[in-house]
Write an enzyme that holds these catalytic residues in place. Structure first.
Site, short mmCIF file in Angstrom:
data_model
loop_
_atom_site.label_atom_id
_atom_site.label_comp_id
_atom_site.label_asym_id
_atom_site.label_seq_id
_atom_site.Cartn_x
_atom_site.Cartn_y
_atom_site.Cartn_z
N ASP A 92 0.94 -1.25 -0.11
CA ASP A 92 -0.05 0.05 -0.17
C ASP A 92 0.83 1.32 -0.04
O ASP A 92 2.01 1.03 0.21
CB ASP A 92 -0.85 -0.04 1.22
CG ASP A 92 -2.04 1.04 1.08
OD1 ASP A 92 -2.10 1.78 0.07
OD2 ASP A 92 -3.05 0.93 1.83
C1 BGC Z 1 -4.88 3.34 0.10
C2 BGC Z 1 -5.10 2.25 -1.24
C3 BGC Z 1 -4.81 3.23 -2.27
C4 BGC Z 1 -3.45 3.75 -2.16
C5 BGC Z 1 -3.20 4.70 -3.75
C6 BGC Z 1 -3.68 4.21 0.24
O1 BGC Z 1 -3.78 5.17 1.07
O2 BGC Z 1 -5.11 2.71 1.34
O3 BGC Z 1 -6.30 1.76 -0.99
O4 BGC Z 1 -4.98 2.43 -3.27
O5 BGC Z 1 -3.63 4.85 -1.10
O6 BGC Z 1 -4.04 5.65 -3.63
#
Ligand code: BGC
Length: 781
Positions: free
Chosen positions: A230
């Site tokens: 993530d």
């Molecule tokens: C989120 C993800 C997301 C990623 C990119 C993170 O803060 O938890 O679900 O895909 O950011 O935006």
């Protein structure tokens, strides 16, 4: 897997390491010398959030217009595998047409608790339903040759402290509840990528957790794709890589690539591990890049129509006394409530879509030949009293035959990065509905919001329609249901408790500091309410129709159940038939029954169809954590078929011959679990279930702060640490006060971000030396 060995043999160590992290926020690095292109990864999960200008992962900066489909919490209510696959395919098409290789979705964490700030992005409290829907979404997205990215693997159950919290969960609950949806998504959907979660699971960061990654994901499920962190979710880069986390996103300005190079040079990391990771990356890069050579042009109007259809099929009619709905043409209708004019149609955070267009219920209803006598806002959206708004609404209601009252959760109540404080609608909405109910007896409440709420007004109104977060066409879909142009067919994918205190995880949620203990174990959602016989407001699987269905002729075997459904009403409709399995003589503690199959059928009035639900190899089993295997106990199992978990129409018994693997679940020591008495799990029973003693759930207040700690821990410090904490906290409060929830979330992100992430996230602009100095200053007092 195509063989990329030759290409890899030509790569320098630095080139290999460079493929292990992003070039910037959304792209991987390209290697010109070897003609390895860069690919783009972008959110997800219910629309495309492709940012042209400034990049962020919290929905702060605008993205290009894209179709905003209903969120996962909404789509789940359709229980419609074909629909979900189609929506996936529309998403995939939009992504491909924008040259996006990886769409970051679906989100499929289990709704452990209704307060999780991101529940709107997830499907259900039930892993079977979650897994089936997610697998179909993956298939749809990937039908365009690009990659889906199921997320967040695993046990990302709360937003509070999501980057550091340690989710302490027993192996049985881990397998049966939190991983089972991912298993279906991986084994059936075959995603080309998967996103690991920020949190720790039983002491180890998810992306470094060998048990989650090596034993289960790659070992048992044979995952063939790329695991991506993530955004900012990497801890120790080399450990992550060893566990099988190939791609770190976003860019770290090369900081962690260097760590990989050094680890190979010192022998800490075997080059074979890096080579395998590179091979997987090359596979992803070349496969998706090829698919992007021939993309189709998107017809956004057609996609808007699909978004309306998806929302329509997901709306849940919760209550409809005295056939209040559908509306009748001659009735004088009053429309009340801010949500009619300003739809709440999606959640906040990284999933925020810039819709191509946006329907609202007021316009949609006014365009019909209904006798609408007026509209009143009724209440201030973000709370606070307004006697004049209320008075005007009451006056309008008195002149109407029927009141359409649009209530909901506002943008600030549900967002990535923050869990909800309670399960309530704002006081001003509750006050309004109460007063309206005193003067009117034909009230239809139309709800928007992405997760379960308490409804103290449920008895006082005649009908309740839940549109959840219906995407850009959700309001038109609501109109169709209110008018009877579409017969509602959605069923709840989560239980609506009467009050928050009834929720099984309520005493333990959220974990506040170091850990979050899942003392309730497998008893999530209906698995608790149905076992303990705790009354609920609306049960799992509940949803009404304008027609009625009769069930008959159930025949069962270990492999399948066959039965007949007949539409015995006056209008065509769709029924979601659900199949639950109830073990009758289990010696391990189990939920009263569990969902193991479902089917959605369309029936004309008077029509009947014989349907068949196949049972898979996990239909009767439980996870035996002593022998680390799925196991079946020999005995009688009731197969129940019905219209909701509380509305079972048919049942039959099958005798199942199991493997009867020995187990050590001890009825005395685990008494509260055998009695589903989950609100009172003491240390003894929980530790016995875990098989080990969990760490202190609170931070060590005296310890010096280090790289893995957060600004939030400054709370317990004196001097600079405390000051930093207070400044960030005040900034958050101020931003909420001035109605900037997204910015407030960003501030919370900073508050909960481990210090180690600061140099990486700032791409080296804030150096490790600077962070060291800050830590020194904090630890001085
Ligand atoms: C989120 C993800 C997301 C990623 C990119 C993170 O803060 O938890 O679900 O895909 O950011 O935006």
């Amino acid at each position: 897997m195509t063989n990329y060995k030759e290409l890899i043999a030509n790569m320098t160590l630095e080139e290999k390491a460079s493929l292990m992290s992003g070039e910037n926020f959304w792209n991987t690095k390209q290697i010109d010398r070897l003609r390895i292109p860069s690919i783009m990864l972008t959110d997800g999960p219910h629309g495309l959030r492709k940012q042209g200008g400034k990049a962020d992962h919290l929905g702060l900066n605008k993205s290009i217009p894209a179709t905003c489909f209903p969120t996962a919490a909404t789509l789940a209510n359709s229980w419609d595998l074909d629909l979900i696959q189609e929506v996936g395919s529309y998403l995939g098409k939009e992504a491909a047409s924008e040259q996006v290789s990886v769409l970051l979705g679906p989100g499929l964490n289990i709704k452990r608790n209704p307060l999780c700030g991101r529940n709107f992005e997830y499907f259900s409290e039930d892993p079977y339903l979650t897994g089936k829907l997610a697998a179909n979404m993956v298939k749809g997205i990937q039908s365009h040759g690009i990659a889906a990215c199921p997320k967040h693997y695993a046990v990302n159950s709360q937003e509070h402290m999501r980057m550091t919290i340690d989710e302490v969960v027993d192996e049985r609950a881990l397998r049966e509840i939190y991983l089972e949806g991912f298993r279906y998504a991986v084994e059936e959907g075959k995603p080309k990528t998967i996103m690991t979660s920020y949190n720790k699971v039983n002491g180890e960061y998810a992306n470094e957790n060998h048990h989650l990654m090596q034993d289960i994901l790659y070992g048992e499920w044979d995952f063939q794709g790329v695991a991506v962190t993530d955004w900012g979710g990497n801890n120790d880069r080399v450990e992550g890589l060893k566990a099988g986390n190939q791609l770190e996103m976003p860019s770290t300005g090369g900081i962690t690539d260097k760590e990989i190079v050094e680890a190979v040079q010192t022998g800490e990391l075997q080059v074979e591990v890096l080579d395998e990771a590179v091979e997987r990356m090359l596979q992803l890069i070349f496969e998706t890049t090829n698919a992007l050579q021939n993309t189709e042009k998107v017809d956004y109007e057609e996609h808007h129509q699909k978004a309306i259809e998806a929302a329509r099929k997901s709306i849940v009619l919760l209550k409809n006394d005295k056939a209040t709905l559908p509306l009748k043409k001659e009735q004088k209708v009053a429309i009340i409530g801010d949500f009619a004019e300003n739809p709440r149609y999606q959640g906040a955070g990284s999933s925020l879509i810039n819709p191509t267009k946006l329907d609202n219920a007021l316009d949609a209803l006014q365009a019909t030949d209904l006798a609408i006598i007026g509209y009143e806002q009724g209440f201030k959206r973000f709370g606070g009293k307004s006697e004049s708004l209320k008075k005007r609404a009451l006056k309008l209601a008195q002149e109407a035959d029927v009141v359409l009252l649009f209530l909901g959760l506002d943008e600030g109540s549900e967002a990535e990065g923050i869990d909800r404080a309670d399960m309530k609608l704002r006081d001003n909405q509750l006050e309004l509905v109460k007063e309206l109910a005193n003067v009117h007896d034909h009230i239809v409440v139309v709800l928007s919001g992405g997760s379960a709420i308490e409804m103290p007004f449920a008895e006082d109104v005649q009908a309740i329609v839940h549109g959840y977060l219906g995407g850009q066409g959700g309001a038109t879909a609501i109109r169709d249901v209110l008018l009877g142009d579409y017969n509602p067919s959605g069923k709840l994918a989560e239980t609506y408790a009467l009050k928050y205190e009834d929720i099984p995880s309520a005493p333990y949620y959220p974990g506040l500091e170091a850990t979050s203990e899942h003392r309730e174990s497998i008893y999530i959602g209906y698995r608790y309410f149905d076992t303990k016989k705790v009354p609920v407001l609306f049960p799992f699987g509940h949803g009404l129709s304008y027609t009625e269905f009769a069930y008959s002729d159930l025949r069962v075997s270990e492999q399948s159940a066959t039965f007949t459904i007949r539409n015995i009403g006056e209008v065509a409709g769709e029924e979601v038939a659900q199949l639950y399995i109830k073990p009758t003589n289990a010696s391990v503690f189990r939920a009263n029954k569990e969902l193991k199959g479902f089917i959605k059928v369309h029936l004309e009035p008077g029509e009947s169809k014989e349907v068949k639900i196949e049972l898979d190899d996990h239909a009767f089993s439980y996870y035996n954590s002593f022998h680390h295997c799925w196991s079946i106990e020999t005995g009688s199992y009731e197969i129940q078929v019905g219209s909701s978990i509380d509305d079972i129409r048919l049942s039959a018994v099958v005798e199942v011959q199991g493997d009867d693997t020995e187990h050590h679940y001890n009825k005395e020591a685990l008494k509260p679990y055998y009695q589903a008495d989950v609100h009172h799990i003491g240390d003894e029973a929980f530790h016995q279930l875990l098989g080990w003693t969990p760490p202190n759930p609170l931070w060590d207040r005296k310890a010096k702060l280090g790289y893995n700690d957060t600004i939030a821990q400054g709370k317990y410090k004196k001097g600079f640490g405390k000051l930093l904490y207070i400044v960030v906290l005040l900034a958050k409060k101020f931003l909420f006060f001035i109605r900037k929830p997204l910015l407030a979330n960003n501030v919370m992100f900073v508050m909960n971000m481990p210090f180690r992430q600061i140099p990486r996230f700032s791409q080296g602009k804030i150096s490790e030396k600077m962070v060291d100095r800050v830590l020194k200053l904090i630890n001085f007092w």
